[in-house]
Design a protein around this motif. Structure first.
Motif, PDB file in Angstrom:
ATOM      1  N   ASN A   1       0.841  -1.199   0.000  1.00  0.00           N
ATOM      2  CA  ASN A   1       0.000   0.000   0.000  1.00  0.00           C
ATOM      3  C   ASN A   1       0.878   1.251   0.000  1.00  0.00           C
ATOM      4  N   GLU A   2       1.504   1.550  -1.132  1.00  0.00           N
ATOM      5  CA  GLU A   2       2.338   2.749  -1.208  1.00  0.00           C
ATOM      6  C   GLU A   2       1.475   3.999  -1.356  1.00  0.00           C
ATOM      7  N   ALA A   3       1.894   5.057  -0.671  1.00  0.00           N
ATOM      8  CA  ALA A   3       1.210   6.348  -0.807  1.00  0.00           C
ATOM      9  C   ALA A   3       2.176   7.449  -0.394  1.00  0.00           C
ATOM     10  N   SER A   4       2.110   8.579  -1.083  1.00  0.00           N
ATOM     11  CA  SER A   4       2.882   9.738  -0.637  1.00  0.00           C
ATOM     12  C   SER A   4       2.224  10.313   0.610  1.00  0.00           C
ATOM     13  N   ASN A   5       3.005  11.044   1.372  1.00  0.00           N
ATOM     14  CA  ASN A   5       2.451  11.613   2.601  1.00  0.00           C
ATOM     15  C   ASN A   5       1.274  12.548   2.325  1.00  0.00           C
ATOM     16  N   ILE A   6       1.385  13.365   1.274  1.00  0.00           N
ATOM     17  CA  ILE A   6       0.291  14.297   1.002  1.00  0.00           C
ATOM     18  C   ILE A   6      -0.951  13.547   0.527  1.00  0.00           C
ATOM     19  N   ASP A   7      -0.762  12.457  -0.218  1.00  0.00           N
ATOM     20  CA  ASP A   7      -1.912  11.648  -0.628  1.00  0.00           C
ATOM     21  C   ASP A   7      -2.578  11.014   0.585  1.00  0.00           C
ATOM     22  N   LEU A   8      -1.759  10.496   1.495  1.00  0.00           N
ATOM     23  CA  LEU A   8      -2.291   9.882   2.704  1.00  0.00           C
ATOM     24  C   LEU A   8      -3.103  10.888   3.519  1.00  0.00           C
ATOM     25  N   VAL A   9      -2.552  12.073   3.694  1.00  0.00           N
ATOM     26  CA  VAL A   9      -3.217  13.102   4.495  1.00  0.00           C
ATOM     27  C   VAL A   9      -4.540  13.513   3.858  1.00  0.00           C
TER      28      VAL A   9
END
Length: 346
Positions: free
Chosen positions: A250-258
C-alpha cells in the motif's frame, strides 16, 4: 506456545499480545512503560488465563534473567524499542541505550536461558525491526531481504545495529534467531505523535495539519493487525537464521495519505469539512528518506502470508477507532513532547 513479548504495551507489541492471547497462547508481556506505552492497549486481555505482565526494562540484565528463569518461554518476540525518528534526532542517546544495548541484554539473557535449558531446537528469538534500516529508495524498486543496509537517522542506525547483533548471536553462538523488517504500521492504538494519529486528531481539533517538505515522501502502509498475524506466523513457521520483509502493498505519498484521511473525516464529521483546508507544509525533517517500499514475496511464498486490509479499508477503520476512543487518546496527548514539533535541532 509461551511467548515473552518485549514492548507489549506499545503499538505493535500490544497488537501481537492481543492476537496471541486470542489464539490461546500464553504471553508474558515485558514493558518498561516509557512515554509511548499504555497498559490500556492490552486491557482487553489483562485478565485472560495465561497472560502475565512484567514491568521491567530491557536495559536491566538482572531483571531479564529473573523473568526468563521464572517464566521459561518457548519463544521471544522482541519489539521493545525507541521508535520515533524525530525524537532520535533530538536525543539519540536513548535510542542507543535501548535499541542497541537493550537488544544486547536480551540476546545474552536469552542465550543464557537457552543454554541452561539444553539448547532446545524449538526455541526462537524473533527480532522485529524496520525497513528504515535499508535507507531510501528512488522512484522505483523495492527493499528485499538482501538489500544493503544504509540507515539515515539515529533511529534507523540503532535498529540496524540491533539487527546485526541478532545475526551475529545466531552465527557465533547458534542462538535460533529469526528477523523481520516491516513497513510503516498504522491502525488502532497508534501513539498520538505519529503521522496518521496527528492528522486525525489535529483535524478533529481544527488545528493545522503539518506535512513535512512538499509531502512527496512515499511509504508502504501496513495495517497493524495484519502485521501481528505475520509475526505470529514467522515465529511459528519461519526458518531459523532467515529474515522476512513484511509490507502492506500500500504505497502512498504523505500528502496523498493526508488528503485521504481528510476525505474520510469529511464524511464522518461533515460539519467541519473540508478538513484539507488545515494542511500546512512545514520545514522538512533532516535526512528525511524519500521512499520506502517492501517486497514481501518471501513471506508470501514460504509462509503463505499476505496483507488482508487495503489502505482505504484500514484508514477508514483507523479513523472510526479514534472517533470512538477519545478516552484512550486524550490523556496521551498530555505526555512529554506529544503535539510539539521535534527533530529540527540537527
Amino acid at each position: 506456545m509461551k511467548f515473552l513479548v518485549t514492548g507489549g504495551a506499545g503499538f505493535i507489541g500490544s497488537a501481537v499480545v492481543r492476537l496471541a492471547v486470542a489464539r490461546g497462547h500464553e504471553v508474558v508481556n515485558l514493558d518498561a512503560l516509557t512515554y509511548a506505552a499504555c497498559l490500556e492497549n492490552v486491557a482487553s486481555v489483562a485478565k485472560a488465563a495465561g497472560y502475565t505482565f512484567e514491568h521491567a526494562d530491557i536495559r536491566d540484565r538482572e531483571a531479564l534473567d529473573r523473568i526468563f528463569a521464572n517464566h521459561r518461554p518457548d519463544a521471544v518476540m522482541h519489539l521493545a524499542a525507541e521508535s520515533h525518528v524525530d525524537r532520535s534526532i533530538d536525543g539519540p542517546g536513548a535510542f542507543i541505550e535501548t535499541n542497541v544495548n537493550g537488544t544486547y541484554n536480551m540476546l545474552e539473557a536469552a542465550r543464557t536461558y537457552w543454554t541452561g535449558q539444553g539448547k532446545p531446537e524449538t526455541f526462537r528469538f524473533h527480532h522485529i525491526s524496520t525497513d528504515e534500516v535499508f535507507g531510501s529508495l528512488g522512484p522505483t524498486g523495492l527493499f528485499t531481504e538482501d538489500s544493503p543496509y544504509d540507515p539515515r537517522s539515529p533511529y534507523s542506525a540503532s535498529k540496524a545495529s540491533s539487527d546485526h547483533l541478532v545475526r551475529a548471536w545466531g552465527e557465533t553462538y547458534g542462538l535460533p534467531v529469526i528477523l523481520t523488517n516491516c513497513s510503516n504500521n498504522y491502525g488502532p492504538y497508534h501513539f498520538p505523535e505519529k503521522l496518521i494519529p496527528v492528522v486525525i486528531l489535529n483535524a478533529l481539533a481544527g488545528r493545522d495539519i503539518p506535512v513535512y517538505g512538499d509531502g512527496s515522501n512515499v511509504r508502504d502502509w501496513l495495517y497493524v493487525e495484519d502485521h501481528a498475524e505475520a509475526l505470529l506466523r514467522v515465529v511459528r513457521d519461519g526458518v531459523v537464521g532467515r529474515s522476512y520483509n513484511i509490507g502492506g502493498h500500500n504505497e502512498a505519498s504523505n500528502i496523498d495519505l493526508v488528503t485521504r484521511i481528510c476525505a474520510i473525516l469529511d464524511e464522518r464529521c461533515p460539519e467541519n469539512a473540508p478538513h484539507d483546508r488545515l494542511i500546512r507544509f512545514v520545514t522538512d525533517r533532516p535526512g528525511h528518506d524519500a521512499r520506502y517500499a517492501i517486497d514481501a514475496s518471501r513471506i508470501g511464498k514460504e509462509l503463505g502470508w499476505k496483507p488482508s486490509v487495503t489502505l482505504e479499508e484500514g484508514l477508514a477503520r483507523t479513523v472510526d477507532w479514534y472517533l470512538a476512543n477519545e478516552d484512550w487518546w486524550r490523556p496521551l496527548q498530555e505526555r512529554q513532547g506529544v503535539g510539539e514539533r521535534l527533530g529540527v535541532s540537527a
